[in-house]
Design an enzyme around this catalytic site. Sequence first.
Site, PDB file in Angstrom:
ATOM      1  N   GLU A  87     -20.498 -63.094 -74.639  1.00  0.00           N
ATOM      2  CA  GLU A  87     -20.294 -64.331 -73.856  1.00  0.00           C
ATOM      3  C   GLU A  87     -19.136 -65.066 -74.523  1.00  0.00           C
ATOM      4  O   GLU A  87     -19.301 -65.630 -75.603  1.00  0.00           O
ATOM      5  CB  GLU A  87     -21.556 -65.197 -73.897  1.00  0.00           C
ATOM      6  CG  GLU A  87     -22.788 -64.550 -73.289  1.00  0.00           C
ATOM      7  CD  GLU A  87     -22.811 -64.619 -71.779  1.00  0.00           C
ATOM      8  OE1 GLU A  87     -21.841 -65.142 -71.190  1.00  0.00           O
ATOM      9  OE2 GLU A  87     -23.777 -64.146 -71.184  1.00  0.00           O
TER      10      GLU A  87
ATOM     11  N   CYS B  44     -17.829 -73.605 -73.160  1.00  0.00           N
ATOM     12  CA  CYS B  44     -17.126 -72.433 -72.628  1.00  0.00           C
ATOM     13  C   CYS B  44     -16.810 -72.633 -71.149  1.00  0.00           C
ATOM     14  O   CYS B  44     -15.720 -72.306 -70.694  1.00  0.00           O
ATOM     15  CB  CYS B  44     -17.960 -71.176 -72.846  1.00  0.00           C
ATOM     16  SG  CYS B  44     -19.660 -71.339 -72.301  1.00  0.00           S
TER      17      CYS B  44
ATOM     18  N   GLU C 233      -7.255 -72.162 -74.033  1.00  0.00           N
ATOM     19  CA  GLU C 233      -8.495 -72.946 -74.100  1.00  0.00           C
ATOM     20  C   GLU C 233      -8.417 -73.916 -75.277  1.00  0.00           C
ATOM     21  O   GLU C 233      -8.486 -73.495 -76.427  1.00  0.00           O
ATOM     22  CB  GLU C 233      -9.669 -71.975 -74.309  1.00  0.00           C
ATOM     23  CG  GLU C 233     -11.013 -72.648 -74.375  1.00  0.00           C
ATOM     24  CD  GLU C 233     -12.149 -71.684 -74.725  1.00  0.00           C
ATOM     25  OE1 GLU C 233     -11.990 -70.852 -75.634  1.00  0.00           O
ATOM     26  OE2 GLU C 233     -13.202 -71.777 -74.071  1.00  0.00           O
TER      27      GLU C 233
ATOM     28  N   LYS D  38     -28.093 -65.256 -86.223  1.00  0.00           N
ATOM     29  CA  LYS D  38     -27.054 -65.690 -87.170  1.00  0.00           C
ATOM     30  C   LYS D  38     -26.360 -66.928 -86.588  1.00  0.00           C
ATOM     31  O   LYS D  38     -25.530 -66.819 -85.691  1.00  0.00           O
ATOM     32  CB  LYS D  38     -26.013 -64.590 -87.406  1.00  0.00           C
ATOM     33  CG  LYS D  38     -25.114 -64.945 -88.582  1.00  0.00           C
ATOM     34  CD  LYS D  38     -23.735 -64.326 -88.522  1.00  0.00           C
ATOM     35  CE  LYS D  38     -22.722 -65.160 -87.797  1.00  0.00           C
ATOM     36  NZ  LYS D  38     -22.414 -66.467 -88.370  1.00  0.00           N
TER      37      LYS D  38
HETATM   38  P1  NAD Z   1     -16.209 -67.980 -82.993  1.00  0.00           P
HETATM   39  O1  NAD Z   1     -15.883 -66.751 -82.249  1.00  0.00           O
HETATM   40  O2  NAD Z   1     -15.284 -68.447 -84.041  1.00  0.00           O
HETATM   41  O3  NAD Z   1     -17.621 -67.818 -83.749  1.00  0.00           O
HETATM   42  C1  NAD Z   1     -18.812 -67.490 -83.056  1.00  0.00           C
HETATM   43  C2  NAD Z   1     -19.791 -66.859 -84.016  1.00  0.00           C
HETATM   44  O4  NAD Z   1     -19.274 -65.612 -84.480  1.00  0.00           O
HETATM   45  C3  NAD Z   1     -20.086 -67.670 -85.282  1.00  0.00           C
HETATM   46  O5  NAD Z   1     -21.454 -67.542 -85.594  1.00  0.00           O
HETATM   47  C4  NAD Z   1     -19.212 -66.978 -86.322  1.00  0.00           C
HETATM   48  O6  NAD Z   1     -19.695 -67.137 -87.646  1.00  0.00           O
HETATM   49  C5  NAD Z   1     -19.330 -65.538 -85.886  1.00  0.00           C
HETATM   50  N1  NAD Z   1     -18.238 -64.658 -86.332  1.00  0.00           N
HETATM   51  C6  NAD Z   1     -16.970 -64.998 -86.694  1.00  0.00           C
HETATM   52  N2  NAD Z   1     -16.255 -63.891 -86.988  1.00  0.00           N
HETATM   53  C7  NAD Z   1     -17.085 -62.832 -86.806  1.00  0.00           C
HETATM   54  C8  NAD Z   1     -16.935 -61.425 -86.929  1.00  0.00           C
HETATM   55  N3  NAD Z   1     -15.774 -60.865 -87.295  1.00  0.00           N
HETATM   56  N4  NAD Z   1     -17.983 -60.626 -86.635  1.00  0.00           N
HETATM   57  C9  NAD Z   1     -19.159 -61.163 -86.236  1.00  0.00           C
HETATM   58  N5  NAD Z   1     -19.376 -62.491 -86.099  1.00  0.00           N
HETATM   59  C10 NAD Z   1     -18.353 -63.325 -86.377  1.00  0.00           C
HETATM   60  O7  NAD Z   1     -16.484 -69.081 -81.885  1.00  0.00           O
HETATM   61  P2  NAD Z   1     -16.771 -70.644 -82.093  1.00  0.00           P
HETATM   62  O8  NAD Z   1     -15.495 -71.286 -82.507  1.00  0.00           O
HETATM   63  O9  NAD Z   1     -18.000 -70.814 -82.920  1.00  0.00           O
HETATM   64  O10 NAD Z   1     -17.138 -71.080 -80.593  1.00  0.00           O
HETATM   65  C11 NAD Z   1     -16.186 -71.470 -79.658  1.00  0.00           C
HETATM   66  C12 NAD Z   1     -15.864 -70.351 -78.700  1.00  0.00           C
HETATM   67  O11 NAD Z   1     -17.048 -69.832 -78.129  1.00  0.00           O
HETATM   68  C13 NAD Z   1     -15.014 -70.813 -77.505  1.00  0.00           C
HETATM   69  O12 NAD Z   1     -14.019 -69.864 -77.227  1.00  0.00           O
HETATM   70  C14 NAD Z   1     -16.015 -70.873 -76.359  1.00  0.00           C
HETATM   71  O13 NAD Z   1     -15.440 -70.760 -75.073  1.00  0.00           O
HETATM   72  C15 NAD Z   1     -16.923 -69.750 -76.697  1.00  0.00           C
HETATM   73  N6  NAD Z   1     -18.243 -69.929 -76.093  1.00  0.00           N
HETATM   74  C16 NAD Z   1     -18.611 -69.092 -75.074  1.00  0.00           C
HETATM   75  C17 NAD Z   1     -19.828 -69.272 -74.445  1.00  0.00           C
HETATM   76  C18 NAD Z   1     -20.260 -68.363 -73.329  1.00  0.00           C
HETATM   77  O14 NAD Z   1     -21.450 -68.352 -73.022  1.00  0.00           O
HETATM   78  N7  NAD Z   1     -19.393 -67.606 -72.704  1.00  0.00           N
HETATM   79  C19 NAD Z   1     -20.670 -70.306 -74.836  1.00  0.00           C
HETATM   80  C20 NAD Z   1     -20.265 -71.140 -75.873  1.00  0.00           C
HETATM   81  C21 NAD Z   1     -19.045 -70.930 -76.497  1.00  0.00           C
END
Ligand code: NAD
Length: 485
Positions: A248, A282, A382, A175
């Site tokens: 993650e 991240c 962040e 997804k």
């Molecule tokens: P986000 O949490 O908004 O979204 C991530 C994914 O989750 C998207 O595909 C989104 O559609 C989906 N999503 C949203 N709500 C959901 C729900 N209730 N249930 C299931 N899925 C849902 O994150 P983002 O804004 O896309 O990414 C940025 C964040 O991701 C930052 O905090 C960053 O630090 C983190 N990140 C972490 C890593 C890691 O490996 N630790 C890597 C990259 C990004």
Amino acid sequence: MGFTVSENFQNTINGKQSPTAVTRHGINPATGEPNPEVPVSTQEDVDKAVAAGQEAFTTWSDVPFEERKKATLAFADEIEKHVAEFAKLLVQEQGKPLAFATGEVAMSVGALRQTAELASQITDEIIEDNEDRKLVIRHTPIGAAVGIVPWNFPVSLCLQKLGPAVLTGNTVIIKPSPFTPYCGLKLVELAQGFFPPGVVQALSGDDNLGPWLTAHPGIEKISFTGSSFTGKKVMESAAKTLKRVTLELGGKDAAIICKDVDVDATAAKIASMGFFNSGQICVAIKRVYVHESIYDKFLAAAVAFAKTLSVGPGTNEGVYMGPIQNAMQYEKVKGFISELSADQLALSNGDAKPFDEGKPGYFIKPTIIDRPADDSRIATEEPFGPILPLMTWSDEKDVIARANKTRMGLGASVWSDDLEQASRIGSKLQAGTVWINTHLEPDARVPFGGHKESGIGTEGGIPGLKGWLNVQTLNMRKSSKGGLF
Ligand code: NAD
């Protein structure tokens, strides 16, 4: 129709391209223009994909590992043939400069290959084998899984889930983020030439889709990358059926700079790493603690270097920083900036406002902040954008305590030519990865994950692969007459 990376973006369900009645589109963050239409999946699409994933699992989980590995390596070879096209699409949907987009796709292919080799090291562990008894630790695939991907690295984070899932005998539904659905849909379409129907599927949609998938009783495992806020919701949803989760999540990585470093070289590296991918990583450096004896020189060097980093559309030659990926994130980063004083802002960008209102594209210039308070928002939260706060330190114990005073625990680094001091400090940092004299460097052979609210479980390395497997103990008495009782 033949495979074309740049057009016709559809779900893949049970081996077939599956259109939806309703579609939507992402936005090119450099221009503000709409990208092509993509599916809006329904609950029915989710049910169909989960059923297909469950059905495919019954046979895929029995396919010998060598065959799964062969399929994965052939898939990696095929992606490699399309690196340039995927990189172009990645720039269009995510915004990052073409050279880095190319690097992301090429490195993901390398990581797939490394992971395929690593997976062959997971074998049954024989604890005891004698006339009377055989005692074995086995690892068995979990079932139909979901890989939920964020918008900052849509290619590498998609393949970082897809590869380990299928190598370990699971089936997976990818997804992608609604902001960056394009490369993920196309990678999964391409995968159909190498895996049986239902093994690798993709669903794209709106904000309903993630919760539908995490709540579905047919899903056994969720690998999620995204914010800590959403990660907690995913875990809550998964708890209802005790799905396995790997989370993650976000980070607030500290870099601790000791007084013996080469100031110019280190300041340039810190700024490069803090502003890479426009700070949308991240494990980007998000707090810098500089020894007070070199602070002024370090700040000046970091600011001078940051001014050389060019900001613009990812399609332009020589650009280091593309736009912020989406309007929501752009507003969030601007919010952090609006709370800072004009002289703090003028430090790195030459003007008091590091963005142009009214022009298309979500561009923000690299911004270094001079000694914000430890409890300020920029020092504790962040921003996920190109803002880097610099603080001073003098006492080793104190700086370790300040670096650890956060609920995040993804990465951290220590910078010093005195490796004894660097290791001493590094060993006390509460983070999933600690780097010395570097940061960000990925390596598919080692686990990557967060401590505290930066995540649960890991991806990468053998431990990451084991996150896709159940542990099973086989306790075999070799005769019906033998045994304890
Ligand atoms: P986000 O949490 O908004 O979204 C991530 C994914 O989750 C998207 O595909 C989104 O559609 C989906 N999503 C949203 N709500 C959901 C729900 N209730 N249930 C299931 N899925 C849902 O994150 P983002 O804004 O896309 O990414 C940025 C964040 O991701 C930052 O905090 C960053 O630090 C983190 N990140 C972490 C890593 C890691 O490996 N630790 C890597 C990259 C990004």
